[in-house]
Motif scaffolding. Sequence first.
Motif, PDB file in Angstrom:
ATOM      1  N   VAL A 161     -10.004   4.593  -9.149  1.00  0.00           N
ATOM      2  CA  VAL A 161     -10.748   3.648  -8.268  1.00  0.00           C
ATOM      3  C   VAL A 161     -11.936   2.828  -8.444  1.00  0.00           C
ATOM      4  N   SER A 218      -2.979   5.185  -0.075  1.00  0.00           N
ATOM      5  CA  SER A 218      -3.141   6.373  -1.138  1.00  0.00           C
ATOM      6  C   SER A 218      -3.985   7.388  -1.058  1.00  0.00           C
ATOM      7  N   PHE A 270      -7.758   9.858  -9.013  1.00  0.00           N
ATOM      8  CA  PHE A 270      -7.562   8.615  -8.432  1.00  0.00           C
ATOM      9  C   PHE A 270      -8.955   8.062  -7.946  1.00  0.00           C
ATOM     10  N   PRO A 289       0.778  -1.282   0.085  1.00  0.00           N
ATOM     11  CA  PRO A 289       0.146   0.001   0.171  1.00  0.00           C
ATOM     12  C   PRO A 289       0.923   1.146  -0.133  1.00  0.00           C
ATOM     13  N   PHE A 317      -5.931   0.631  -1.488  1.00  0.00           N
ATOM     14  CA  PHE A 317      -5.883   1.745  -1.835  1.00  0.00           C
ATOM     15  C   PHE A 317      -6.196   3.125  -0.850  1.00  0.00           C
TER      16      PHE A 317
END
Lengths: 431, 166
Positions: free
Chosen positions: A322, A349, A318, A301, A346
């Motif tokens: 996703v 992030s 992003f 991650p 995720f």
Amino acid sequence: MTLAFTLCLVTLFGLAAIGTPIAHSIIVGAIVYLAIKGQDLGIAAEQISYGLYDSFVLLAVPLFIVAANIMNAGAISERLLRFCVGVVGRFKGGLGHVNIVSSLIFSGMSGSAVADAAGIGKVIIGMMTQGNRYSRGYAAAITAASATIGPIIPPSIPMVLYALVSDTSIGYLFLGGIVPGLLMGAVLMAMNAYISHKRGFAADEVVPIREIPALTARAFPALLMPIILLYGIYGGATTPTEAAAVAAAYALVLAAFFYRSLSIRTLRDIMLDSVKSSASVGLVIGGALILNYIVASENIPTLLANQMVGMEISPMAFLLGVNLLLLLLGCILDATTIILVIIPLFVVSARALGIDLVHFGVVVVVNCMIGLITPPYGVLLFVINGTTGIPLIEIIREIVPFLIALLFALALLIFFPSLVLWMPMMFGYVG
Amino acid sequence: MRTRLDWWQARADDVAVALLTAMFVAFVVQITARYVINYPLPWTLELSLTTWLWTVFWGSALCLRNRDHIAFDMIYNHVRPGLRRVFGAISALAIIVAMLASLPATWDWVSFLTIKKSATLRIPLAYVFSLFLLFMVGTIVIYTLRLRKIWRNELEEPQREAAPKR
């Protein structure tokens, strides 16, 4: 990526692809990883056991499952439905609206979309298809679509799972789901009104106004449930896990003593049903715990987050990326698997890019719930097909407009975080 | 044979039902003690957590059929029967081998925990976590039986049943 981790993933995905249970695939993959790394093979057992044993929060999962099963078996759902028929059944496309409104109310009591579809869903599909006012595909499609609201309005099993993997407050996540849930209800009702008008569905029989007080009185104890739950959690009296137990106990008391619709025999069946659901979800949670341990020790991650930050990806790009990925995965994977296995990749992030994790959580849970009705793998489609026998192809044909409506709602939630964060902030969330 | 197996299955189900019921009751007792009579009990939470853990391991090993598990069965359900047998055999073999391989280490880990005791009930943690061993052995036995069925070509055709409620 190390050789061990690569082989772990190959084993996991290889086994999962040929139909091995997800939890077992993960456990086998994990053992392969530990063996190649030369680590103690007992670590798998340790991670799974301690993970399940240490989490107070997770107890909410079996408790919500028990609560939902009692409500369905104990005629509580049905009483709610009759109440909704009386109140909103008088408009054009009436039973369609009833379907959505009853899902909204039921979602305030149950945290599972499948429970919603299997419980009231079955009854209302019967009502809608009587006398050929609606096609059976339409009845099934609107039921599946509205069942996705179940885990968005609190309580919610998927949000408990998200809280577990992201370390976010369940209380704020639950609050964050209220407006999105209502929004989903609104877009579905708008679509139902439009289609009813266009296709000229016949009006439903209207329940006389004078019968409404009696219907309300009969449904009243059940209608209290969402209020008890929300007051319990946000009045600061109970934790969400305790609220889950209160819900189950209240449903039990209502069904057994007030509505007198439970026998010892049915109670055993309810518990056995709950055991099967809890155990299958619990084992996947356990699998996710060991997988997340491996993914974390491989630093995946963080590497991913550095990559994202290094590429100067905008938070919006992003989020969209996703969400697109999750929608695609939702077509083939179960929501529990996505939330426990994919989402943790995720979370770091998202945090690094400055995305609020409550916003992110609610959005991804909504996304995964939409995944429950996207073919070819849509659990809600299968459940309705299984309980009513309506062919999958008819359901899938009719679900497209509702899918579009829900995707529109999802887009709104992505672009306007305040839709999610407004309620939590009212209750002191600072982001 | 069939009926005797069914009888054992029903008893395994009884145990699972008892475990989940105990978990639920302990939790309700806890809330009642804490909020109604204002006398928090120390042992209820641990009992709930232990019985929840046991429900998962006992239920997964002994009450769930292969199709009750969360699985990606789109490919499996759509290949020809011969290939399906191959898939089933690979799955079962992989599970059996992996479980057997990690059984000794898991046994060591569990027996090591005899010296550690749980927080409030002071039960050796080995007892609490020994159900994981049962889960492993149960899984090995069940998938060995499944492998035998696949070998003899007695496996029932896959059916899409109503998914478990979750």
